[in-house]
Design a protein around this motif. Structure first.
Motif, PDB file in Angstrom:
ATOM      1  N   VAL A 117      15.446   1.631  -1.351  1.00 55.64           N
ATOM      2  CA  VAL A 117      14.663   2.470  -0.433  1.00 55.64           C
ATOM      3  C   VAL A 117      15.592   3.314   0.434  1.00 55.64           C
ATOM      4  O   VAL A 117      15.434   4.537   0.533  1.00 55.64           O
ATOM      5  N   PHE A 118      16.600   2.662   1.055  1.00 58.52           N
ATOM      6  CA  PHE A 118      17.468   3.373   1.992  1.00 58.52           C
ATOM      7  C   PHE A 118      18.438   4.326   1.297  1.00 58.52           C
ATOM      8  O   PHE A 118      18.853   5.317   1.886  1.00 58.52           O
ATOM      9  N   GLY A 119      18.786   4.055   0.060  1.00 58.82           N
ATOM     10  CA  GLY A 119      19.590   5.004  -0.700  1.00 58.82           C
ATOM     11  C   GLY A 119      18.728   6.016  -1.429  1.00 58.82           C
ATOM     12  O   GLY A 119      19.132   7.166  -1.632  1.00 58.82           O
ATOM     13  N   GLY A 120      17.526   5.599  -1.808  1.00 58.35           N
ATOM     14  CA  GLY A 120      16.650   6.447  -2.606  1.00 58.35           C
ATOM     15  C   GLY A 120      16.062   7.629  -1.863  1.00 58.35           C
ATOM     16  O   GLY A 120      15.904   8.712  -2.438  1.00 58.35           O
ATOM     17  N   ILE A 147      10.756   5.926  -7.918  1.00 59.68           N
ATOM     18  CA  ILE A 147      11.673   4.779  -7.816  1.00 59.68           C
ATOM     19  C   ILE A 147      11.616   4.194  -6.411  1.00 59.68           C
ATOM     20  O   ILE A 147      11.573   2.973  -6.235  1.00 59.68           O
ATOM     21  N   VAL A 148      11.584   5.052  -5.389  1.00 56.91           N
ATOM     22  CA  VAL A 148      11.452   4.568  -4.014  1.00 56.91           C
ATOM     23  C   VAL A 148      10.136   3.801  -3.847  1.00 56.91           C
ATOM     24  O   VAL A 148      10.089   2.741  -3.220  1.00 56.91           O
ATOM     25  N   GLY A 149       9.073   4.319  -4.430  1.00 53.97           N
ATOM     26  CA  GLY A 149       7.778   3.640  -4.355  1.00 53.97           C
ATOM     27  C   GLY A 149       7.811   2.254  -4.975  1.00 53.97           C
ATOM     28  O   GLY A 149       7.282   1.284  -4.403  1.00 53.97           O
ATOM     29  N   VAL A 174       0.832  -1.206   0.000  1.00 56.60           N
ATOM     30  CA  VAL A 174       0.000   0.000   0.000  1.00 56.60           C
ATOM     31  C   VAL A 174       0.868   1.258   0.000  1.00 56.60           C
ATOM     32  O   VAL A 174       0.627   2.201  -0.766  1.00 56.60           O
ATOM     33  N   ALA A 175       1.907   1.280   0.848  1.00 56.77           N
ATOM     34  CA  ALA A 175       2.791   2.448   0.886  1.00 56.77           C
ATOM     35  C   ALA A 175       3.502   2.642  -0.446  1.00 56.77           C
ATOM     36  O   ALA A 175       3.637   3.774  -0.929  1.00 56.77           O
ATOM     37  N   GLY A 176       3.963   1.556  -1.042  1.00 59.61           N
ATOM     38  CA  GLY A 176       4.638   1.660  -2.328  1.00 59.61           C
ATOM     39  C   GLY A 176       3.720   2.153  -3.426  1.00 59.61           C
ATOM     40  O   GLY A 176       4.077   3.053  -4.208  1.00 59.61           O
TER      41      GLY A 176
END
Length: 192
Positions: free
Chosen positions: A121-124, A76-78, A51-53
């Motif tokens: 995610v953590f780099g984005g 991209i993070v999503g 859902v968050a993505g």
């Protein structure tokens, strides 16, 4: 669509916090949010990732006309959040209960894909914040984004180091990162 992004960004950390605090045998100070996708209630965190993505991608699409470069980075993070939900990590380090309190010698293909998505995610998030700081139109948001770039980059590095060393506070560093990152994301969508 931007409103969907803001709401899902605000809800994601609330869901993992409540689920982690009420999950038997789960230690939020040590274990990552991804471990919540394991065990009988695992579908809660899996759905939270999905859902968050999806909400993040929708928010990015809505943001694209006014802030195209931040929208691409956020999108991209999503997509990486969706992938984090599609592939779960392997049981390890004592969770779910009954799992050996060690790190396995080898990982499943799903775990490796989950790790790859997590790295995005953590780099984005710090990259998306930096892009927003450099290209945004809203001066207060640019300043906040610069601060989030620095803070989230520091927290991501602390989490990565703690996780690699199986430190007892790895989960705490991850949660700090996620609260900062998703708070910033909700603010970007709310002002978009």
């Amino acid at each position: 669509m931007i409103l969907v992004g803001a709401v899902t960004a605000a809800i994601f950390p609330v869901v993992f916090a409540l689920d982690g605090w009420t999950r038997p045998g789960y230690d939020p100070r040590r274990q990552p949010v991804s471990a919540l996708a394991l065990g009988p209630r695992g579908r809660v965190q899996t759905l939270n990732f999905l859902v968050a993505g999806t909400g993040t991608v929708m928010g990015a699409v809505g943001l694209a006309s006014s802030q195209p470069w931040p929208a691409v980075a956020i999108g991209i993070v999503g997509c990486a959040l969706i992938a984090s939900g599609a592939w779960r990590m392997d049981p390890m380090r004592g969770y779910p209960p009954g799992t050996p309190d060690t790190t396995p010698d080898s990982f499943s293909p799903a775990h490796r894909r989950h790790d790859q998505a997590g790295a995005i995610v953590f780099g984005g998030f710090p990259i998306a914040a930096a892009v927003t700081a450099l290209t945004g139109d809203d001066l207060p948001l640019r300043g906040t984004s610069l601060a989030v770039t620095l803070v989230s980059g520091f927290l991501a590095a602390r989490f990565a180091t703690a996780w690699e060393n199986d430190a007892p506070d790895a989960g705490r560093w991850q949660r700090l990162f996620l609260w900062v990152a998703f708070g910033w994301l909700a603010a970007v969508f709310a002002t978009g």
